[in-house]
Write a protein that holds these residues in place. Sequence first.
Motif, PDB file in Angstrom:
ATOM      1  N   MET A   1       9.867  22.937  12.158  1.00  0.00           N
ATOM      2  CA  MET A   1      10.686  23.669  11.196  1.00  0.00           C
ATOM      3  C   MET A   1      10.013  24.997  10.843  1.00  0.00           C
ATOM      4  O   MET A   1       8.792  25.094  10.786  1.00  0.00           O
ATOM      5  N   THR A   3      10.841  28.627   8.260  1.00  0.00           N
ATOM      6  CA  THR A   3      11.736  29.161   7.236  1.00  0.00           C
ATOM      7  C   THR A   3      11.312  30.568   6.842  1.00  0.00           C
ATOM      8  O   THR A   3      10.153  30.959   7.033  1.00  0.00           O
ATOM      9  N   ILE A  70      16.509  29.081   7.955  1.00  0.00           N
ATOM     10  CA  ILE A  70      15.741  27.923   8.418  1.00  0.00           C
ATOM     11  C   ILE A  70      16.035  27.704   9.897  1.00  0.00           C
ATOM     12  O   ILE A  70      17.193  27.735  10.319  1.00  0.00           O
ATOM     13  N   PHE A  72      15.171  24.872  13.052  1.00  0.00           N
ATOM     14  CA  PHE A  72      14.711  23.486  13.125  1.00  0.00           C
ATOM     15  C   PHE A  72      15.238  22.794  14.381  1.00  0.00           C
ATOM     16  O   PHE A  72      16.238  23.208  14.971  1.00  0.00           O
ATOM     17  N   PHE A 101      16.667  25.435  -0.079  1.00  0.00           N
ATOM     18  CA  PHE A 101      16.022  26.416   0.802  1.00  0.00           C
ATOM     19  C   PHE A 101      14.711  26.902   0.179  1.00  0.00           C
ATOM     20  O   PHE A 101      13.676  26.980   0.855  1.00  0.00           O
ATOM     21  N   ILE A 104      11.908  24.297   0.213  1.00  0.00           N
ATOM     22  CA  ILE A 104      11.258  24.196   1.523  1.00  0.00           C
ATOM     23  C   ILE A 104      10.249  25.320   1.690  1.00  0.00           C
ATOM     24  O   ILE A 104       9.116  25.106   2.145  1.00  0.00           O
ATOM     25  N   CYS A 119       9.533  18.596   3.108  1.00  0.00           N
ATOM     26  CA  CYS A 119      10.399  19.635   3.679  1.00  0.00           C
ATOM     27  C   CYS A 119      11.489  19.010   4.544  1.00  0.00           C
ATOM     28  O   CYS A 119      12.642  19.449   4.530  1.00  0.00           O
ATOM     29  N   LEU A 123      15.484  19.418   4.047  1.00  0.00           N
ATOM     30  CA  LEU A 123      16.360  19.874   5.129  1.00  0.00           C
ATOM     31  C   LEU A 123      17.487  18.873   5.363  1.00  0.00           C
ATOM     32  O   LEU A 123      18.646  19.262   5.557  1.00  0.00           O
TER      33      LEU A 123
END
Length: 294
Positions: A1, A3, A70, A72, A101, A104, A119, A123
């Motif tokens: 992931m 961000t 994000i 992922f 958001f 995270i 996190c 998500l």
Amino acid sequence: MWTARYDYQPHWKLQKHKHDYFQMIYFLQGSGRFFLQEHTYNLAKPVLFLIKPNQYHALNAVDHLKTLDIKFQVKDKLLKQTLLRSPSYVLEDDAEISHLFERIRWEGEHKQSLFRELCGSYLFQILILYLRRSDRSAQKDDTTGEQQKDEVITDTVSRQVLDMIKAHRAQELDLQQIANSLGLSNRSVHRHFKETMGMPPMRYLLQYRVEKAKDLIRYSDYALKEIAELTGFKTIHHFTRVFSEIAGVPPAAWRRKYCQGICKDVCIDPHFSNVVMTVTHNSGNGNTAKLKQL
């Protein structure tokens, strides 16, 4: 992931590219044009996009464009197939999703124990909310008869509550005042709003005030005490407590961290490869694809 939070400057352009992972971009504020596959979307209000693997996309910012982002991978086969079949975007001014958001991002920056697991759970909540929002939009198109009538009534009540919240965000406002204004009971207002918006009206009011406070912090020179008053908080202490709980950091820290133009990326998973394939146009020679590590 992976961000990030980006503040795109006016006339900034993101080159056409694609990648082999999912990406969600939440356009919060500003205007521009977003290109996804063969479609062009004019950005003028909050909208959340889900970009699926190997979908070409690009961006032209018309004025100052504020986004949350994000990237992922999805390992669960059922969830992946559901996301691949889902709509490309949902129109939402959604404080709950933007809060997730930001959570995270905060966890990724501070890297406390079990931050990756937390996190991942945030998500997952975002994805579920996205799918629910898209399902709700589809249901509005398909409802008929009495079901459609009920949906309209629910939307009407919620819209009236939203209008009151936005009009009176800088003033004292409680559930009893809203209910009295609409001629409904507290319970009825609470039920209608929560069914439509996914949270109680007073919780939405606090999150809405915090989002407006963020805008004032970002785009004005007001002192934090003045911002607290302008967004309906009685004291700076109450403002700081609520802001910290919703945004994850106190307002003073948020001002220091988020008022410096484009913010740095935050990588949650060290094994995540943020590689994209860009497309450039060569005059007379067609298009050229090129891999790029972001």
